[in-house]
Design an enzyme around this catalytic site. Sequence first.
Site, PDB file in Angstrom:
ATOM      1  N   ASP A  14       0.839  -1.200   0.000  1.00  0.00           N
ATOM      2  CA  ASP A  14       0.000   0.000   0.000  1.00  0.00           C
ATOM      3  C   ASP A  14       0.875   1.252   0.000  1.00  0.00           C
ATOM      4  OD1 ASP A  14      -2.326  -1.495   0.050  1.00  0.00           O
ATOM      5  OD2 ASP A  14      -2.505  -1.436   2.235  1.00  0.00           O
ATOM      6  N   ASP A  69      -7.419  -1.008  -4.378  1.00  0.00           N
ATOM      7  CA  ASP A  69      -8.508  -0.696  -3.452  1.00  0.00           C
ATOM      8  C   ASP A  69      -9.426   0.379  -4.030  1.00  0.00           C
ATOM      9  OD1 ASP A  69      -7.539  -2.501  -1.558  1.00  0.00           O
ATOM     10  OD2 ASP A  69      -6.242  -0.997  -0.643  1.00  0.00           O
TER      11      ASP A  69
END
Length: 244
Positions: free
Chosen positions: A176, A203
């Site tokens: 991430d 995401d």
Amino acid sequence: AGAADVPSAERPVSRVRAEAPTPGGAFTPAWRSPRAWVVLLVLTIAAIAIDLGSKSVAFARIADAPVVVNRQDVLALKAQDPSLINQLIPRHEPVVAVSGLLNFTLVLNPGAGFGTGAGGRWFFVGFTIIALPLALSLFAFMTRPRDHLIHGAIAILIGGGVGNLYDRLVYACVRDFLHPLPNLRWPFGDRGPVWPYVSNVADAFLLVGIAVLAIYILRAPSSGVPEPVVNSSTPTTPTGSAAS
């Protein structure tokens, strides 16, 4: 003379039959359209490439030195405590992409999207493997060839799922780097940031895809497939010289 005029009276009926909708009604599922499959495939590949490419660039450039994630190191630390895997990332200052709106910072996520579900890697792997065929079934049987917006939503949904699935299988975690609203905090005392989660492009694709699909399903007619169009094969009564 009357018999000679009968074929000419039936010709309009033949044209009506030729221009009639597909048998069973006007609904044609997307799986019958090669073009729809090509569009879905191209958009899905593009979504996967954007997600994996952005992760690679982020982990190569955001910190002072490129960060290489080793699967065995991740598994060893997760066996002790899933939260320890971020020890593999050196300390670094976030990169401000848009002041007050978006920072870039490196995080290894052992769970699902936005840092949730730590330690449940195989659950999320299995969930993704089950969800992908469902998304394909939705595309194939519940959309039309010209439902381009919905096909795009399904493509980025599949692309986001595959992108994070790749990370879980290859690195045993998800890479991430997107931190939205990094400076926004709850009012009335120090209650922490409003959005503490760091995520990735996959995401974002998943959120957008789910939102578009939800709107599509809510706005779809309750009856689902449109009613079939009646196509009568009974010729109309000829007029003029044929009737005489």
